[in-house]
Enzyme design. Structure first.
Site, short mmCIF file in Angstrom:
data_model
loop_
_atom_site.label_atom_id
_atom_site.label_comp_id
_atom_site.label_asym_id
_atom_site.label_seq_id
_atom_site.Cartn_x
_atom_site.Cartn_y
_atom_site.Cartn_z
N HIS A 1 -13.78 39.19 -23.67
CA HIS A 1 -14.40 39.68 -25.17
C HIS A 1 -13.21 39.76 -26.03
O HIS A 1 -12.09 40.10 -25.34
CB HIS A 1 -15.22 41.08 -24.81
CG HIS A 1 -15.86 41.53 -26.11
ND1 HIS A 1 -15.05 42.46 -27.16
CD2 HIS A 1 -16.99 41.95 -26.42
CE1 HIS A 1 -15.95 42.89 -28.01
NE2 HIS A 1 -17.11 42.40 -27.73
N ASP B 1 -12.87 45.18 -17.17
CA ASP B 1 -13.68 45.61 -18.60
C ASP B 1 -15.02 45.60 -18.12
O ASP B 1 -15.56 44.60 -17.52
CB ASP B 1 -13.44 44.38 -19.35
CG ASP B 1 -14.42 44.63 -20.68
OD1 ASP B 1 -15.42 45.65 -20.42
OD2 ASP B 1 -14.52 43.55 -21.52
N GLN C 1 -20.18 45.76 -19.61
CA GLN C 1 -21.64 45.15 -19.32
C GLN C 1 -21.96 45.16 -17.73
O GLN C 1 -23.01 44.69 -17.38
CB GLN C 1 -21.63 43.49 -19.69
CG GLN C 1 -21.01 43.10 -20.88
CD GLN C 1 -22.42 43.58 -21.90
OE1 GLN C 1 -23.36 43.98 -21.76
NE2 GLN C 1 -21.86 43.54 -23.33
N LYS D 1 -23.66 51.41 -24.68
CA LYS D 1 -24.23 50.30 -23.99
C LYS D 1 -24.89 50.82 -22.60
O LYS D 1 -25.53 50.09 -22.12
CB LYS D 1 -23.25 49.12 -23.46
CG LYS D 1 -22.60 48.47 -24.50
CD LYS D 1 -21.65 47.26 -24.22
CE LYS D 1 -20.86 46.69 -25.15
NZ LYS D 1 -21.13 46.35 -26.49
N CYS E 1 -18.28 38.16 -30.29
CA CYS E 1 -16.96 38.72 -29.99
C CYS E 1 -16.28 37.67 -28.74
O CYS E 1 -15.30 38.19 -28.11
CB CYS E 1 -16.96 40.08 -29.80
SG CYS E 1 -17.53 40.83 -31.16
#
Lengths: 420, 154
Positions: free
Chosen positions: A128, A205, A208, A231, A374
């Protein structure tokens, strides 16, 4: 878990989300843009309202009752987040505005002060922009070099390529756990073990993954892990950075200001210990408390149950998409247990551009994302200018997938009809 | 699905121009060249213009690019409408088109083909798609010395 039981999970939780019960253009809302942001359960909305209505006050400053109550709730939420990702200590959780700020914190406080010309940072082509641009800043400023792990033929992270990039020059690996575009789940445990052999630090990261599956930072052995609250059923404006305590203690502050100090003189200051060293200024108090409420809510359902249900949705989504020959999906196909990918599908159709598709589906009440999500370099790598993306969460149902597929088919037919 | 709304937006002419554009390519020679994009969605256009010998009329307009049906059809219709116009007239048309996107105007009979884009005004998030080519044209005609490589329509 059978699908019948799994349907019950979504059916059980849907009443918790007020926003889901509305019509868009006269059709029931089908919200399939969860990788962009999730919806918020009533308990989170109530936590925000309760804070502002009954104990709004600044934290860590006052001795009065409301300030003490706000501070307790703000710090209790930190405990909840720490337990949620199994951090070894509560001080290892730093609140940030969002994931981008968390990565910038590491980039500025650690990267800018540590890296030397010729040092190497390994990223992947699927990052991202938030896990790419801060490292471009660091490379430009320090002379460090960016290296990128490429994809296999099945559009997953190429672990062999990653291994070949590792060397004594590698000082940092910054990798996405679950791609927001490809949906693949990267083998971060293996990557971390390999990187540590070369003495490199690893930042994961997890934007998600944290909302969708159990995460254990100690088992993973990452040096830093970042996630965003919005999220995972929490409000916007709150995210967090996990870091190993010794690393965080060794890092200089990122932003200077109130809250982060120990002792201040006109010409110099000493700083608070972690986590407050990295939390300059009045923080997002309500949002942090909301994040705590979201963690409680997710724990009440169980991350194992959420993950298992989403695996079943993934299998069904890809089975249904496969019925439409015009649709090309990106990332790996789900395996038999669908434990190799997330519950999202980025795709293109031969005839309908993603933006047109998004407009057409919106008329049917269906919210999907269209664009580059993104991940512009990844789209360039894939040779796709833009893609459409349907991304699911535990409150989505099989019926909603059916509605989406029917509307998708209708859109393809509509565009095709002109030339039919 | 609210097909009526969608048929207002995606009129047959728009879908035809998207599928079979008539003005794709590069002019020969290229008297003006300008790239434009919508950064948030990734749509891009490369616009080329050819002037007449006197340099006071647009002889030909072509475009290359990638984007949705709205942005590509808008570019194709624009290219056709510009032939034979002076730069000043073309800039007036830019104004008129942008006013049409705000629902404030439409083109006279002479340019009625452009009025098929009127439906876009009902879809505010898509107006920038229709405007991309016109925005790029404006930059091409104004020849600003400090123009960036791409003009952004956002």
């Amino acid at each position: 878990m059978t699908f019948t039981q799994a349907r019950t999970l979504a059916a059980q939780v849907r009443a918790d989300f007020p926003i889901l019960h509305q019509e868009i253009h006269g059709k029931p809302l089908v919200y399939l843009d969860n990788a962009a942001t999730s919806q918020k359960p009533r308990v989170v909305l109530d936590a925000l309202q309760e804070y502002y209505q009954s104990y709004n006050s600044n934290v860590h400053r006052g001795v009065h009752t409301l300030s003490a109550k706000a501070t307790d709730a703000y710090e209790a939420a930190r405990d909840k987040v720490a337990a949620f990702v199994n951090a070894a200590a509560r001080e290892e959780i730093i609140y940030t505005r969002n994931a981008s700020e968390a990565i910038n914190l590491v980039a500025y406080a650690w990267g800018m002060n540590t890296l030397q010309p010729g040092d190497e940072i390994i990223l992947t082509v699927m990052e991202h922009h938030s896990n790419l641009i801060p490292w471009q800043f660091v490379a430009q400023k320090t002379g460090a070099v960016l290296k990128f792990v490429e994809l296999t033929k099945t559009q997953e992270l190429d672990l062999d390529h990653f291994t070949s990039l590792l060397s004594d020059k590698t000082k940092l690996v910054a990798v996405v756990h679950v791609s927001n575009t490809l949906g693949c789940i990267n083998p971060v445990e293996e990557m971390i073990a390999l990187a540590h052999r070369y003495g490199a630090k690893v930042l994961v990261d997890a934007c998600q993954s944290v909302p969708h599956m159990p995460i254990d930072v100690q088992a993973m052995d990452c040096d830093w892990l970042i996630a965003s609250g919005h999220k995972m059923c929490a409000p916007t404006g709150i995210g967090f950075l996990y870091g190993k305590l010794n690393l965080l203690r060794a890092m200089p502050p990122f932003l200077g200001g109130g809250e982060m100090i120990a002792d201040v003189f006109l010409d110099h200051s000493t700083y608070a210990d972690v986590p407050h060293k990295f939390e300059a200024g009045t923080p997002a108090i309500a949002e942090a408390i909301g994040l705590g409420a979201a963690v409680d809510y997710l724990n009440g359902i169980g991350m194992d149950a959420i993950h298992a249900y989403e695996q079943e949705l993934t299998t069904y989504l890809f089975q249904q998409l496969a019925q439409l020959p015009e649709v090309q999906t990106y990332g790996p196909r789900p395996n038999s247990r669908a434990d190799n990918r997330a519950a999202l599908a980025s795709f293109t159709t031969g005839s309908v551009h993603p933006h047109d598709l998004s407009t057409i589906l919106d008329q049917a009440g269906i919210a999907i994302r269209a664009g580059h999500h993104c991940t512009q370099p990844l789209h360039r790598y894939l040779g796709a200018q833009s893609t459409a993306r349907a991304s699911l969460y535990f409150y989505n149902t099989r019926d909603e997938i059916d509605t989406f597929i029917a509307a998708l088919k209708e859109a393809i037919d509509f565009f095709g009809s002109i030339f039919g | 699905m609210s097909l009526d709304n969608l048929r207002d937006l995606y009129q047959q002419v728009i879908l035809e121009r998207y599928k079979k554009p008539r003005n794709r390519g590069k002019t020969d020679p290229v008297d003006r060249y300008q790239k434009g994009h919508n950064p948030s969605c990734g749509d891009t256009i490369e616009l080329t213009l050819k002037f007449n010998e006197a340099g006071d009329r647009i002889d030909d307009v072509k475009f290359e690019g990638e984007g949705c049906a709205i942005s590509m059809a808008s570019a194709d219709l624009m290219a056709e409408a510009l032939r034979g116009r002076s730069p000043a007239e073309a800039l007036e048309m830019v104004q008129k088109f942008q006013a049409m996107m705000r629902g404030e105007a439409e083109f006279p009979q002479e340019f009625r083909k452009l009025n098929v884009m009127q439906g876009v005004a009902q879809f505010p998030v898509r107006i920038k798609c229709a405007n991309l080519s016109w925005h790029t044209l404006k930059a091409a005609l104004e020849l600003a010395q400090d123009a960036p490589e791409f003009v952004s329509n956002e």
